[in-house]
Motif scaffolding. Structure first.
Motif, mmCIF file in Angstrom:
data_model
loop_
_atom_site.group_PDB
_atom_site.id
_atom_site.type_symbol
_atom_site.label_atom_id
_atom_site.label_comp_id
_atom_site.label_asym_id
_atom_site.label_seq_id
_atom_site.Cartn_x
_atom_site.Cartn_y
_atom_site.Cartn_z
ATOM 1 N N TRP A 126 -18.334 -0.233 -12.036
ATOM 2 C CA TRP A 126 -17.399 -1.226 -11.516
ATOM 3 C C TRP A 126 -17.146 -0.918 -10.049
ATOM 4 O O TRP A 126 -16.887 0.232 -9.692
ATOM 5 C CB TRP A 126 -16.091 -1.163 -12.289
ATOM 6 C CG TRP A 126 -16.228 -1.535 -13.720
ATOM 7 C CD1 TRP A 126 -16.726 -0.759 -14.727
ATOM 8 C CD2 TRP A 126 -15.871 -2.763 -14.327
ATOM 9 N NE1 TRP A 126 -16.688 -1.440 -15.911
ATOM 10 C CE2 TRP A 126 -16.168 -2.678 -15.699
ATOM 11 C CE3 TRP A 126 -15.315 -3.945 -13.841
ATOM 12 C CZ2 TRP A 126 -15.930 -3.709 -16.584
ATOM 13 C CZ3 TRP A 126 -15.077 -4.974 -14.726
ATOM 14 C CH2 TRP A 126 -15.386 -4.859 -16.080
ATOM 15 N N LYS A 127 -17.190 -1.939 -9.198
ATOM 16 C CA LYS A 127 -16.882 -1.791 -7.775
ATOM 17 C C LYS A 127 -15.747 -2.743 -7.432
ATOM 18 O O LYS A 127 -15.680 -3.849 -7.972
ATOM 19 C CB LYS A 127 -18.107 -2.106 -6.915
ATOM 20 C CG LYS A 127 -19.217 -1.103 -7.082
ATOM 21 C CD LYS A 127 -20.371 -1.400 -6.162
ATOM 22 C CE LYS A 127 -21.456 -0.338 -6.361
ATOM 23 N NZ LYS A 127 -22.567 -0.524 -5.440
ATOM 24 N N MET A 128 -14.873 -2.311 -6.522
ATOM 25 C CA MET A 128 -13.720 -3.136 -6.178
ATOM 26 C C MET A 128 -13.212 -2.829 -4.779
ATOM 27 O O MET A 128 -13.374 -1.722 -4.287
ATOM 28 C CB MET A 128 -12.611 -2.949 -7.208
ATOM 29 C CG MET A 128 -12.215 -1.522 -7.456
ATOM 30 S SD MET A 128 -11.402 -1.251 -9.059
ATOM 31 C CE MET A 128 -12.794 -1.194 -10.167
ATOM 32 N N LYS A 129 -12.624 -3.841 -4.157
ATOM 33 C CA LYS A 129 -11.975 -3.669 -2.856
ATOM 34 C C LYS A 129 -10.518 -3.312 -3.100
ATOM 35 O O LYS A 129 -9.878 -3.865 -3.998
ATOM 36 C CB LYS A 129 -12.082 -4.940 -2.028
ATOM 37 C CG LYS A 129 -13.497 -5.209 -1.563
ATOM 38 C CD LYS A 129 -13.562 -6.385 -0.630
ATOM 39 C CE LYS A 129 -15.008 -6.590 -0.184
ATOM 40 N NZ LYS A 129 -15.170 -7.796 0.601
ATOM 41 N N CYS A 130 -9.990 -2.415 -2.253
ATOM 42 C CA CYS A 130 -8.642 -1.895 -2.447
ATOM 43 C C CYS A 130 -7.857 -1.925 -1.141
ATOM 44 O O CYS A 130 -8.400 -1.604 -0.088
ATOM 45 C CB CYS A 130 -8.707 -0.445 -2.900
ATOM 46 S SG CYS A 130 -9.758 -0.135 -4.307
ATOM 47 N N VAL A 131 -6.582 -2.270 -1.260
ATOM 48 C CA VAL A 131 -5.676 -2.200 -0.122
ATOM 49 C C VAL A 131 -4.337 -1.674 -0.632
ATOM 50 O O VAL A 131 -3.803 -2.172 -1.617
ATOM 51 C CB VAL A 131 -5.464 -3.585 0.543
ATOM 52 C CG1 VAL A 131 -4.472 -3.475 1.696
ATOM 53 C CG2 VAL A 131 -6.768 -4.178 1.012
ATOM 54 N N ALA A 132 -3.816 -0.659 0.068
ATOM 55 C CA ALA A 132 -2.481 -0.143 -0.228
ATOM 56 C C ALA A 132 -1.596 -0.462 0.971
ATOM 57 O O ALA A 132 -1.976 -0.185 2.112
ATOM 58 C CB ALA A 132 -2.537 1.366 -0.457
ATOM 59 N N THR A 133 -0.432 -1.070 0.705
ATOM 60 C CA THR A 133 0.470 -1.439 1.790
ATOM 61 C C THR A 133 1.866 -0.896 1.541
ATOM 62 O O THR A 133 2.253 -0.606 0.407
ATOM 63 C CB THR A 133 0.556 -2.977 1.962
ATOM 64 O OG1 THR A 133 1.038 -3.552 0.731
ATOM 65 C CG2 THR A 133 -0.791 -3.580 2.318
ATOM 66 N N VAL A 134 2.615 -0.789 2.637
ATOM 67 C CA VAL A 134 4.038 -0.452 2.601
ATOM 68 C C VAL A 134 4.731 -1.453 3.515
ATOM 69 O O VAL A 134 4.362 -1.575 4.685
ATOM 70 C CB VAL A 134 4.298 0.989 3.070
ATOM 71 C CG1 VAL A 134 5.794 1.265 3.150
ATOM 72 C CG2 VAL A 134 3.598 1.998 2.169
ATOM 73 N N ASP A 135 5.670 -2.189 2.973
ATOM 74 C CA ASP A 135 6.408 -3.184 3.753
ATOM 75 C C ASP A 135 5.467 -4.144 4.487
ATOM 76 O O ASP A 135 5.708 -4.513 5.642
ATOM 77 C CB ASP A 135 7.354 -2.519 4.754
ATOM 78 C CG ASP A 135 8.451 -1.717 4.069
ATOM 79 O OD1 ASP A 135 8.866 -2.109 2.960
ATOM 80 O OD2 ASP A 135 8.888 -0.697 4.644
ATOM 81 N N GLY A 136 4.374 -4.519 3.835
ATOM 82 C CA GLY A 136 3.426 -5.458 4.411
ATOM 83 C C GLY A 136 2.437 -4.859 5.393
ATOM 84 O O GLY A 136 1.538 -5.543 5.869
ATOM 85 N N GLU A 137 2.574 -3.574 5.717
ATOM 86 C CA GLU A 137 1.650 -2.897 6.628
ATOM 87 C C GLU A 137 0.595 -2.148 5.819
ATOM 88 O O GLU A 137 0.924 -1.452 4.846
ATOM 89 C CB GLU A 137 2.376 -1.864 7.487
ATOM 90 C CG GLU A 137 3.321 -2.418 8.511
ATOM 91 C CD GLU A 137 3.941 -1.282 9.323
ATOM 92 O OE1 GLU A 137 3.189 -0.441 9.847
ATOM 93 O OE2 GLU A 137 5.175 -1.246 9.391
ATOM 94 N N VAL A 138 -0.661 -2.250 6.244
ATOM 95 C CA VAL A 138 -1.732 -1.547 5.548
ATOM 96 C C VAL A 138 -1.581 -0.045 5.758
ATOM 97 O O VAL A 138 -1.505 0.433 6.889
ATOM 98 C CB VAL A 138 -3.123 -2.020 6.030
ATOM 99 C CG1 VAL A 138 -4.233 -1.187 5.401
ATOM 100 C CG2 VAL A 138 -3.328 -3.499 5.719
ATOM 101 N N ALA A 139 -1.518 0.676 4.630
ATOM 102 C CA ALA A 139 -1.482 2.138 4.665
ATOM 103 C C ALA A 139 -2.888 2.703 4.487
ATOM 104 O O ALA A 139 -3.260 3.680 5.127
ATOM 105 C CB ALA A 139 -0.553 2.676 3.586
ATOM 106 N N ALA A 140 -3.671 2.065 3.614
ATOM 107 C CA ALA A 140 -5.050 2.492 3.363
ATOM 108 C C ALA A 140 -5.823 1.312 2.815
ATOM 109 O O ALA A 140 -5.258 0.423 2.170
ATOM 110 C CB ALA A 140 -5.082 3.649 2.377
ATOM 111 N N GLN A 141 -7.115 1.321 3.068
ATOM 112 C CA GLN A 141 -7.978 0.276 2.529
ATOM 113 C C GLN A 141 -9.379 0.825 2.385
ATOM 114 O O GLN A 141 -9.743 1.803 3.028
ATOM 115 C CB GLN A 141 -7.982 -0.954 3.430
ATOM 116 C CG GLN A 141 -8.539 -0.710 4.815
ATOM 117 C CD GLN A 141 -8.298 -1.882 5.741
ATOM 118 O OE1 GLN A 141 -7.157 -2.191 6.072
ATOM 119 N NE2 GLN A 141 -9.380 -2.529 6.151
ATOM 120 N N GLY A 142 -10.154 0.213 1.512
ATOM 121 C CA GLY A 142 -11.530 0.641 1.316
ATOM 122 C C GLY A 142 -12.098 0.062 0.042
ATOM 123 O O GLY A 142 -11.595 -0.930 -0.496
#
Length: 154
Positions: A126-142
């Protein structure tokens, strides 16, 4: 995220889906899910997290690898929410982490929002795109990939 289920997946249901437990269970609640496609979940980050004792004393910052792990756990919930996967005696393991970028620190008091989309399956990977945010700001993505494997083969 369209066609998502209205049901929130609470911590009790999450613990029924994932094998992770304290201190390594990094998803507190699922707010929105389209099984096999996308998810919006979160982790409430508190000063009580055991990793803050050493990362870093006097300047608590959530380790980036744990942010990626939280994203992967949310991705695991997507996969485990589908009817097309037999999960008995199986475990969901990382096979790859690609194009991960860290954009801002995550600190105690943050609500880390975990969003997974563009989920693709090829055989048992399984492959997937990921985004982690805090208060609408990107903290991490990949991007992360994982496989479902037999527990006995480990």
């Amino acid at each position: 995220m369209s066609n998502s289920t209205p049901d929130i997946i609470d911590i009790k249901k999450i613990m029924g889906m994932l094998p992770h437990r304290y201190p390594f269970l990094l998803v507190d609640r699922v707010e929105e899910i389209t099984p096999g496609e996308s998810i919006r979940a979160y982790k409430n980050v508190t000063m009580n997290e055991p990793f803050f004792q050493g990362h870093f004393p006097g300047l608590p910052v959530m380790p980036g690898v744990l942010i990626v792990e939280a994203l992967a756990q949310a991705g695991g919930i997507i996969v485990l929410s589908t009817d097309e996967v037999d999960t008995e005696d199986k475990v969901f393991l990382f096979t790859g982490i690609n194009k991960v970028k860290f954009r801002r620190p995550v600190v105690p008091g943050d609500k880390l929002v975990l969003e997974i989309s563009d989920v693709k399956r090829k055989m048992h990977i399984w492959k997937m795109k990921c985004v982690a945010t805090v208060d609408g700001e990107v903290a991490a993505q990949g991007e992360v990939s994982a496989a479902i494997v037999d527990k006995e083969s480990m």
